[in-house]
Every structure is written in structure tokens, then in C-alpha cells.
Design a protein around this motif. Structure first.
Motif, short mmCIF file in Angstrom:
data_model
loop_
_atom_site.label_atom_id
_atom_site.label_comp_id
_atom_site.label_asym_id
_atom_site.label_seq_id
_atom_site.Cartn_x
_atom_site.Cartn_y
_atom_site.Cartn_z
N GLU A 211 5.94 -12.72 -12.30
CA GLU A 211 4.63 -12.76 -11.64
C GLU A 211 4.74 -12.50 -10.14
N SER A 212 5.81 -12.96 -9.51
CA SER A 212 5.97 -12.71 -8.08
C SER A 212 6.18 -11.23 -7.80
N LEU A 213 6.87 -10.52 -8.70
CA LEU A 213 7.04 -9.08 -8.56
C LEU A 213 5.69 -8.38 -8.75
N LEU A 214 4.90 -8.82 -9.72
CA LEU A 214 3.58 -8.24 -9.96
C LEU A 214 2.68 -8.44 -8.75
N ARG A 215 2.72 -9.62 -8.15
CA ARG A 215 1.91 -9.87 -6.95
C ARG A 215 2.36 -8.98 -5.80
N THR A 216 3.67 -8.83 -5.64
CA THR A 216 4.20 -7.98 -4.56
C THR A 216 3.73 -6.54 -4.71
N VAL A 217 3.73 -6.04 -5.93
CA VAL A 217 3.29 -4.66 -6.19
C VAL A 217 1.78 -4.53 -6.00
N LEU A 218 1.03 -5.53 -6.45
CA LEU A 218 -0.42 -5.49 -6.29
C LEU A 218 -0.82 -5.50 -4.82
N LEU A 219 -0.19 -6.37 -4.04
CA LEU A 219 -0.54 -6.49 -2.62
C LEU A 219 0.10 -5.40 -1.77
N GLY A 220 1.04 -4.67 -2.35
CA GLY A 220 1.68 -3.58 -1.62
C GLY A 220 1.21 -2.22 -2.08
N PRO A 221 1.99 -1.53 -2.91
CA PRO A 221 1.66 -0.15 -3.30
C PRO A 221 0.27 0.04 -3.91
N ILE A 222 -0.15 -0.89 -4.77
CA ILE A 222 -1.44 -0.72 -5.45
C ILE A 222 -2.60 -0.85 -4.47
N LEU A 223 -2.57 -1.88 -3.62
CA LEU A 223 -3.65 -2.02 -2.64
C LEU A 223 -3.62 -0.90 -1.61
N CYS A 224 -2.44 -0.34 -1.34
CA CYS A 224 -2.36 0.80 -0.41
C CYS A 224 -3.18 1.98 -0.93
N VAL A 225 -3.07 2.25 -2.23
CA VAL A 225 -3.85 3.32 -2.83
C VAL A 225 -5.34 3.02 -2.71
N LEU A 226 -5.71 1.78 -3.03
CA LEU A 226 -7.13 1.40 -2.97
C LEU A 226 -7.68 1.52 -1.55
N LEU A 227 -6.90 1.09 -0.56
CA LEU A 227 -7.35 1.16 0.83
C LEU A 227 -7.53 2.61 1.28
N ARG A 228 -6.64 3.47 0.85
CA ARG A 228 -6.78 4.89 1.18
C ARG A 228 -8.00 5.49 0.48
N GLN A 229 -8.29 5.04 -0.74
CA GLN A 229 -9.50 5.49 -1.43
C GLN A 229 -10.75 5.08 -0.65
N ARG A 230 -10.66 3.99 0.10
CA ARG A 230 -11.79 3.50 0.88
C ARG A 230 -11.89 4.17 2.25
N GLY A 231 -11.06 5.17 2.49
CA GLY A 231 -11.16 5.95 3.72
C GLY A 231 -10.36 5.42 4.88
N LEU A 232 -9.39 4.54 4.63
CA LEU A 232 -8.58 3.97 5.70
C LEU A 232 -7.25 4.71 5.82
N LEU A 233 -6.70 4.70 7.01
CA LEU A 233 -5.34 5.19 7.24
C LEU A 233 -4.42 3.99 7.08
N VAL A 234 -3.47 4.06 6.17
CA VAL A 234 -2.61 2.91 5.85
C VAL A 234 -1.17 3.24 6.25
N LEU A 235 -0.66 2.51 7.23
CA LEU A 235 0.67 2.80 7.77
C LEU A 235 1.70 1.76 7.35
N HIS A 236 2.96 2.20 7.36
CA HIS A 236 4.10 1.32 7.09
C HIS A 236 4.44 0.63 8.42
N ALA A 237 3.73 -0.45 8.73
CA ALA A 237 3.85 -1.05 10.06
C ALA A 237 3.48 -2.52 10.03
N SER A 238 4.06 -3.26 10.98
CA SER A 238 3.68 -4.65 11.24
C SER A 238 2.94 -4.70 12.57
N CYS A 239 2.03 -5.67 12.71
CA CYS A 239 1.13 -5.66 13.86
C CYS A 239 0.93 -7.06 14.41
N ILE A 240 0.92 -7.18 15.74
CA ILE A 240 0.73 -8.46 16.41
C ILE A 240 -0.38 -8.33 17.46
#
Length: 312
Positions: free
Chosen positions: A78-107
Motif C-alpha cells: 500500500e505504501s508503494l501504491l500511495r507513492t505512485v499515486l501521489l507521484g507519477p499518477i498525479l503528475c499526469v493529472l496535474l498536466r492534464q489540468r494545464g499545469l507545468l509540473v517540474l521535478h523540484a522541491s520548493c521553499i
């Protein structure tokens, strides 16, 4: 279903996400379990309708930036499934919503934010954790969605968790014996924090492109070089291949370069130098702010002089 807030979205999910902040409201996105068969697979178009298969996890169907259907393999971690959902899968969804999604951390620094962009293992999370240790708020770790509208560039917050190597946390003075891997046998640990999470979007001021070298150095980047790095470090760039999404991605990259400054941040690979790296960025942002304030003051003087000359 439970409701969670992440990336400025309200997500209704049949799947539990202990990493996320619970919320209420009308959902922007639905996450549910379901069967993904040949009929569903036919809908795949590399854009608004995306069907994918993740090894050791299962299949997913991501539709129009509004729905995620997940069909996990039996006995999946389940922890692997959550990691994939919150990572690669949500990245696709966010790009579908018109966002630019970068491999970055932000402060957050002052009332804006700065980002550290780079590949896996290049120190994005470690740098963000070092700033957090010093009292700075964190917006994202690893996945950074950017909303660009009318010349405004906003970073949308993720959730209060770092995925960091144990030695990096130890170097920052954290106890690691009670922390768990982000998923079974993963090399990084899940470090959740209760304070210091920036829950509202902030304007992006500068992106540091991480690099390795023999000295610590921050240098400005030309637009052409910045564009290459943006394309290189955009999430899910090889998944959404429909022409509309490719054109939109290139346009967003160009708009970002016009609005945000880019610097190459070269560092020696040394955890002991983390305080020096934090200080280097602090000084760089202080100089950037001073230059901006000076520019605004000169603009005001010029405007005032013009007004006086017109009256005379």
C-alpha cells in the motif's frame, strides 16, 4: 470516501492517504478503485484520456484531470501504491489540468518561493529539508506544479512530507530509528512534519538548477540553457504525447523563463556543507531582493522626474 487537500485541489478518494491533510468541500478530483479492461484501454489518446501500467503496482486510468481509476495488483504494498499515486499518477493529472509540473522541491523565503530543480538523487529534498530545519516553510518535495496565468507564476503546495536518504536526515540532526521507508525496501525514508508547511500558493521568484562540481557556486543561466533544463526536468513529459499537450508544455516553459530567473547551483557532494549551502542561497536571494528594490526605486524616481518635467 475521504477528502484531502493537495496541490490546491480537493481530492475525494476511496484510498486512504495518511500523508495528506484532510479537508472538506466540493471535490476537484475523484480517486477510486475500478476495473481497467480493453474497453477502457481504447480510450487512451496520450492526452485527456491516459491509460498506464506500473510494474509491481497495477493499472491506472486518468481522465481529463478529474478522475483517477486505479486497478492494483493483488497484495500490492500500500505504501508503494500511495507513492505512485501521489507521484507519477498525479503528475499526469496535474498536466492534464494545464499545469507545468517540474521535478523540484520548493521553499518559502520572505513572501515568495524558490525552487531546487534536478534529477533523482541530486539533493533537492536534502536542501529543502536543510532550509526547513532552519525555520523556512516548505511547499513541495520532488513534485512541483506551477500555475501560469496572466503573467503570474504560482507554486501549488504539496503535503508535509520529505522523502530523504537516512544519512541526510542524520546530518541535519534528526532521529531516524522511528522513521519508515517510503515503501518496502526503498532507500529513502518518509519524514513527516507538523510545522513549517506552506499551505497556500506563492509566487515563484527563482529556480536553482542543481549540478555537481568541485566548489559551491551560483551562476546566472541564459534563457536557452534554462529552457533545456525545464524540458529535461518536466514530470510525465514522455507520457502525454498528444500534440496539444506538447505545444502547451513548450508555451508554459517559455512563459516561465520570461517571468522567473534561473541560476545554476553547483555544489560539492558533502552533507557537512549543508549550512554553507543554505547561507549561499540566502545571500543570493538577499542580493536579488536588493536589486529588485533598487530597480523599483529608480523607476519611481524616473516617473517622478518625468512628471515634474511635464508640469514645468
Amino acid at each position: 470516501m475521504k477528502f484531502f487537500k493537495v496541490y490546491n485541489l480537493c481530492i475525494a478518494s476511496e484510498f486512504p492517504f495518511p500523508e495528506l491533510i484532510e479537508t472538506e468541500g466540493e471535490p476537484d478530483v475523484i480517486v477510486r478503485f475500478g476495473k481497467i479492461d480493453d474497453v477502457t484501454a481504447i480510450q487512451h489518446d496520450g492526452g485527456k484520456n491516459f491509460v498506464g501500467e506500473i510494474p509491481e503496482v497495477g493499472k491506472c486510468f486518468i481522465k481529463d484531470g478529474r478522475e483517477i481509476v486505479i486497478s492494483p495488483l493483488p497484495n500490492v504494498d500500500e505504501s508503494l501504491l500511495r507513492t505512485v499515486l501521489l507521484g507519477p499518477i498525479l503528475c499526469v493529472l496535474l498536466r492534464q489540468r494545464g499545469l507545468l509540473v517540474l521535478h523540484a522541491s520548493c521553499i518559502r523565503i520572505n513572501h515568495k518561493c524558490v525552487a531546487f530543480m534536478g534529477g533523482s538523487g541530486w539533493g533537492k529534498s536534502t536542501l529543502a529539508a536543510a532550509f526547513h530545519q532552519k525555520g523556512y516553510n516548505v511547499l513541495t518535495d520532488d513534485v512541483m506544479p506551477i500555475e501560469i496565468t496572466a503573467g503570474q507564476v504560482l507554486v501549488l503546495p504539496a503535503y508535509p512530507q520529505f522523502k530523504v536518504f537516512p544519512e541526510a536526515l542524520i546530518s541535519l540532526g534528526h532521529e531516524t530509528k522511528n522513521l519508515s521507508p517510503i515503501y518496502q525496501n526503498a532507500s529513502k525514508l518518509s519524514y513527516k512534519f507538523a510545522h513549517g508547511f506552506q499551505q497556500t500558493p506563492l509566487p515563484l521568484q527563482r529556480i536553482y538548477v542543481l549540478d555537481k562540481g568541485s566548489e559551491h557556486l551560483i551562476t546566472k543561466m541564459l534563457p536557452q540553457a534554462a529552457f533545456v533544463e525545464l524540458v529535461r526536468h518536466t514530470r510525465a513529459i514522455n507520457l502525454l504525447t498528444e500534440k496539444e499537450f506538447i505545444a502547451s508544455h513548450l508555451r508554459l516553459c517559455s512563459e516561465l523563463i520570461k517571468s522567473v530567473s534561473f541560476c545554476r547551483f553547483t555544489r560539492k557532494p558533502s552533507l557537512e556543507d549543508l549550512p554553507n549551502l543554505v547561507k549561499l542561497v540566502e545571500d543570493d536571494i538577499a542580493l536579488l531582493t536588493a536589486q529588485h528594490d533598487s530597480s523599483n526605486t529608480n523607476s519611481l524616481k524616473t516617473s517622478s522626474d518625468y512628471s515634474l518635467a511635464t508640469k514645468s
